[in-house]
Design a protein around this motif. Structure first.
Motif, short mmCIF file in Angstrom:
data_model
loop_
_atom_site.label_atom_id
_atom_site.label_comp_id
_atom_site.label_asym_id
_atom_site.label_seq_id
_atom_site.Cartn_x
_atom_site.Cartn_y
_atom_site.Cartn_z
N ALA A 48 -13.10 -9.58 -2.17
CA ALA A 48 -13.74 -10.80 -2.66
C ALA A 48 -14.70 -11.43 -1.66
CB ALA A 48 -12.67 -11.83 -3.03
N GLN A 49 -15.79 -11.98 -2.19
CA GLN A 49 -16.60 -12.93 -1.40
C GLN A 49 -16.31 -14.30 -2.02
OE1 GLN A 49 -20.64 -11.87 -0.31
NE2 GLN A 49 -20.05 -9.73 -0.11
N CYS A 50 -17.13 -14.75 -2.99
CA CYS A 50 -16.76 -16.04 -3.59
C CYS A 50 -15.50 -15.91 -4.42
CB CYS A 50 -17.92 -16.64 -4.39
SG CYS A 50 -18.00 -16.19 -6.14
N GLY A 51 -15.31 -14.75 -5.06
CA GLY A 51 -14.06 -14.46 -5.76
C GLY A 51 -14.05 -14.82 -7.23
N TYR A 52 -15.09 -15.48 -7.72
CA TYR A 52 -15.07 -16.02 -9.08
C TYR A 52 -15.00 -14.92 -10.15
CZ TYR A 52 -16.25 -19.30 -12.87
OH TYR A 52 -16.24 -20.07 -14.00
N CYS A 53 -15.71 -13.82 -9.92
CA CYS A 53 -15.74 -12.76 -10.94
C CYS A 53 -14.54 -11.83 -10.85
CB CYS A 53 -17.01 -11.92 -10.79
SG CYS A 53 -16.97 -10.80 -9.36
#
Lengths: 152, 732
Positions: free
Chosen positions: A96-101
């Motif tokens: 994850a980076q931002c993790g939203y998807c």
């Protein structure tokens, strides 16, 4: 408004909503299940991917009235404690980076491996193509799926 | 240093002018655990202590030795919620498995620069975060020395324990944390020798990893409170319009709808950053009980808008940019006599590059929770500049600044879009208007059509060289709507005797703003494509030409003010040359190279592509990076990989066009972004081993890859790519 009994993550949930309400908003606004994400509302980004009787579907585009007795699995119900092999592989690869998807990506990946336990690279890319990641974690996602396919 | 007399152990404040820019070591006020899922920390394998002892604003130590570290800056996917606490933990000398990380709220008394922007969190926090950890460690040692009645310098620490080797005693930090919290903050502390690091440089996984893969409600979009209302807004379809009227009565009758009313936010006099981003301040607000009822009401909405300023379109923008390149001369920098040299009998090449407006398309559309009353405001959600927005809310509603409380959630992407906070102000305005807590959500269409877009750009490059393969003159002239793209003192400034940099800007009624690696995201690709073409015209290898110019800038720089270190620049290029085996040929594989410096970091990249049915496929991207000391290698690689994919996606597909003032792409059916099938098969990233101070990585990986891709596409197709998105030229 109409009443529906939905099979969500192994338990029955009663909701009273308009019959055209997409499953995405039933989950988020009426069941306090926030793991299924809103990204586009037109089944183009995959952030809302859930399983209906084990098949990956976009929750933003399924009206609640069409669900009936089908079993709904969301990211919260994929495993009891976050130890589904796809979840473990995501942690292992620090995807994850931002993790939203990622809950949508994980649900698509879990459905893929259920259907095809040892997908090749082309099959992975093709099965995952409906899930956008704006942070660009695609190579990590694909590596995590390869790892997960080798896990018990 | 001042010490305020404490009332009890939990309510005193310590302030220290520690190194690192007026950094404040303050006492954390009753940071209570709550049942709110967003605030509840993830304990994982760590056991919960009976009691916490706050040593400073950044950390508290449990009586069982567990440490909570508060990450000060907003988390946008750049992974600073992991890497900033790592720096504190290193100097505290604690075992990472005993660390819990929590997001700190906005608190300008306790923290400085709570910002996600400019890839600066690590660079600007490096000294202060280390000092914070080292100071707390020193206080624990002082308390231990007191407890055991021994000298402080007879003690040592390791992995969260204090040892007195002479008497063979040891204890964990938790035993003396309470006593340490009462001590005066030492002014001078010793920082670790980097060779003793056990956390920095070792690779720590994302502290929110488990929360993310289990779908925990960590994003602003997920925030929920009992009694909260939902709101959506409908802005004008075109920039430059005012709201006349709408079918208010009909909307108010719809099921699940509580109210519908016009919104006119007072934007004049806002901070310039917000004002620039806020050119659609009029909207229809709809408030309801659920998101779906709002989405249906938006469909049923009919609005009359009046036109204030003439609607712009993409053809007009193209003409404006061309006119700027031809008609004006705003000189930023001039070395030597470029005009005279260009008039001599030399070989001259001149090329023009362009790129369109870009939306940010964060995966989570804009959203914010607000609860605003007469004298206080509570705001929860994703925001890159929380302090700025909190100040604007205070001003807008005449609320004392100390009564504006902002909690920062994880952001579902930012890329600059979440700097501006206009949606936050809208949420606050709506909450005040309806006198209730509210969560404002943008639909994807709202998000894409009401952005703060990357400006549209053009740039013209011109270079003159002689028969001895020397570049004698160089001219860069840029234009942007709004704001030009040229950095006057970046490469190749400093490496060419006769140099001219010019930049132009045109006004527009379209909102523009920072987009990941502002200006660099365009100019790097253009410049590095031009250098590639220049090298070919000079019959030089493209890497050799760059190295020749860096050599000149390093040994006899032109001008006083050059923003880059030519040796570090050359090093990343040499590294990527070696790692990619540049110069070797593989049939069917086409290569391009580029290097760029921005946000204090140096990145060189090689891109390998193939053509399949005339469509480019990226096989592999090599990146060599000098960002100083790497704090968290795995997180660092992830940032570069993300920059690579964002850059490739932007260069191939990115572009927002306007017709009659209206954005033409408003969802992912018409706006293409890179997907799994188009992503590079492999990305390999190398970091220069250096003891230079750490710099940022959120942005620097993106700009050069656009140039490297353009140069690889040239090798593959025999055609140069001047205008983004490249797919338009590839298909056309």
């Amino acid at each position: 408004m109409a009443k529906y009994s939905l099979h969500i993550n192994g338990s029955l949930k009663e909701v009273d909503v308009a019959e055209d309400t997409p499953l995405l908003w039933v989950l988020r606004d009426h069941c306090s299940l926030y793991g299924t994400k809103y990204g586009c509302g037109i089944a183009q980004c995959g952030a809302c991917t859930i399983h209906l009787d084990g098949v990956a579907m976009r929750a933003c585009s399924i009206p609640v009235s069409q669900i009936g007795d089908q079993k709904i699995t969301t990211i919260e119900g994929l495993s009891q404690d976050g130890t589904h092999k796809v979840q473990r592989a995501w942690i292992e690869h620090d995807v994850a980076q931002c993790g939203y998807c990622q809950s949508g990506q994980i649900m698509s990946a879990a459905a893929l491996l259920e259907d095809n336990p040892s997908p090749n690279d082309a099959e992975i890319r093709s099965a995952m193509n409906g899930n956008i990641c704006r942070c660009g974690t695609y190579t990590r996602i694909q590596a995590a799926i390869r790892s997960a396919s080798n896990m018990k | 240093m001042s010490k305020i007399t404490h009332v009890n152990r939990r309510s005193f404040i310590k302030v220290s002018a520690a190194t690192g820019g007026g950094f404040v070591l303050g006492f954390s006020l009753l940071s209570a655990c709550t049942s709110d899922p967003i605030k509840e920390p993830f304990y994982g394998e760590v056991s919960k202590p009976e009691q916490w002892n706050e040593l400073n604003a950044f950390l508290k130590i449990g009586d069982n030795g567990v440490v909570t570290i508060f990450s000060p800056n907003p988390e946008i996917g750049q992974n600073i919620k992991t890497s900033m606490p790592m720096i504190i933990a290193e100097e505290l000398d604690i075992d990472w498995k005993d660390v819990i990380v929590e997001q700190a709220p906005l608190d300008t008394e306790k923290y400085t620069r709570q910002v996600a922007g400019g890839s600066q969190s690590i660079r600007q926090g490096w000294t202060s975060l280390r000092t914070t950890g080292a100071t707390a460690r020193q206080m624990l040692l002082m308390a231990a020395a007191d407890k055991w009645s021994v000298a402080v310098d007879e003690l040592r620490t390791s992995d969260g324990k204090i040892y007195h080797d002479i008497s063979n005693k040891e204890m964990h930090y938790g035993i003396v944390a309470g006593a340490a919290a009462l001590l005066e903050v030492p002014e001078n502390v010793t920082l670790k020798d980097p060779k003793d690091y056990t956390i920095i440089g070792k690779g720590i996984r994302n502290v929110d990893g488990k929360a993310i893969v289990t779908g925990a409600p960590v994003f602003g979009m997920d925030y929920h409170e009992e009694g909260m209302k939902y709101a959506m807004v409908e802005h004008a379809p075109s920039f430059g319009m005012s709201l006349q009227d709408f079918n208010q009565a009909e909307l108010r009758q719809m099921p699940g709808i509580l109210d519908a009313f016009p919104m006119t936010l007072p934007v004049e006099g806002l901070h310039r950053i917000t004002e620039k981003a806020f050119k659609k301040n009029e909207a229809v607000v709809i408030v309801g009980n659920s998101t779906w009822s709002l989405l249906k009401a938006k469909k049923a909405l009919t609005v009359n808008w009046s036109i204030n300023t003439s609607p712009e379109d993409s053809n007009m923008h193209e003409a404006t940019l061309s006119a700027l390149l031809n008609e004006h001369d705003n000189t930023l920098r001039k070395d030597g006599e470029p005009e005279r040299v260009f008039s001599q009998d030399l070989t001259v090449i001149e090329r023009e590059y362009s790129a369109p407006f870009l939306p940010h398309n964060t995966m989570s559309p804009m959203n914010f929770f607000a609860d605003v009353s007469e004298d206080k405001a509570r705001l929860v959600g994703p925001i890159q500049l929380p302090e700025l927005s909190a100040g604007l809310v205070a001003d807008m509603f005449s609320i004392p600044k100390e009564n504006v409380h902002v909690e920062m959630t994880r952001m579902g992407g930012g890329f600059g879009r979440r700097l501006y906070g206009n949606w936050l102000l809208e949420a606050a305005w709506i909450s005040k208007h309806i006198q209730a807590p509210v969560k404002l959500i943008y639909s994807r269409e709202d998000d894409m059509a009401n952005g703060t877009y990357r400006p549209a750009y053009k740039v013209r490059y011109k270079a003159a060289f002689d028969n001895n393969k020397n570049v004698l003159a160089f001219h860069v002239k840029g234009a942007g709507i709004h704001g030009g793209p040229v950095f006057a003192n970046r490469f190749p400034a400093g490496s060419i005797d006769n140099y001219l940099a010019q930049d132009e800007s045109a006004a527009s009624n379209i909102s523009t703003g920072a987009w990941r690696a502002p200006k660099s995201n365009f100019i790097a690709g253009a410049e590095q494509s031009f250098i590639d073409e220049l090298a070919e015209a000079m019959d030089l290898d493209p890497i050799d030409l760059r190295l020749q110019l860096f050599e000149k800038a390093a040994t006899s720089p032109v001008g006083e003010e050059n923003d880059y270190d030519a040796n570090r620049y050359a090093n990343v290029l040499k590294e990527v040359k070696q790692k990619s085996a540049w110069g070797s040929e593989t049939p069917g594989i086409y290569r391009g190279v580029a290097a760029y410096y921005c946000h204090n970091s140096y990145v060189a990249q090689v891109v390998d592509i193939t053509l399949e049915n005339e469509t480019p496929r990226v096989k592999k991207v090599w990146s060599a990076v000098d960002c100083g000391r790497v704090i968290n290698p795995e997180g660092a690689k992830n940032q570069i990989e993300g920059g690579v994919i964002d850059g490739l996606s932007t260069a191939l597909y990115g572009g927002l066009t306007f017709e009659n003032g209206t954005p033409q792409q408003t969802n992912f059916d018409r706006y293409q972004v890179m997907r799994h099938l188009d992503a590079p098969e492999e990305i390999e990233t190398f970091f220069i081993n250096t003891s230079e101070e750490p710099t940022g990585l959120g942005e620097p990986g993106l700009p050069p890859v656009i140039g490297a891709l353009a140069n690889a596409l040239y090798k593959a197709t025999g055609k140069r790519y001047y205008d983004q998105p490249f797919m338009n030229s590839l298909l056309g």
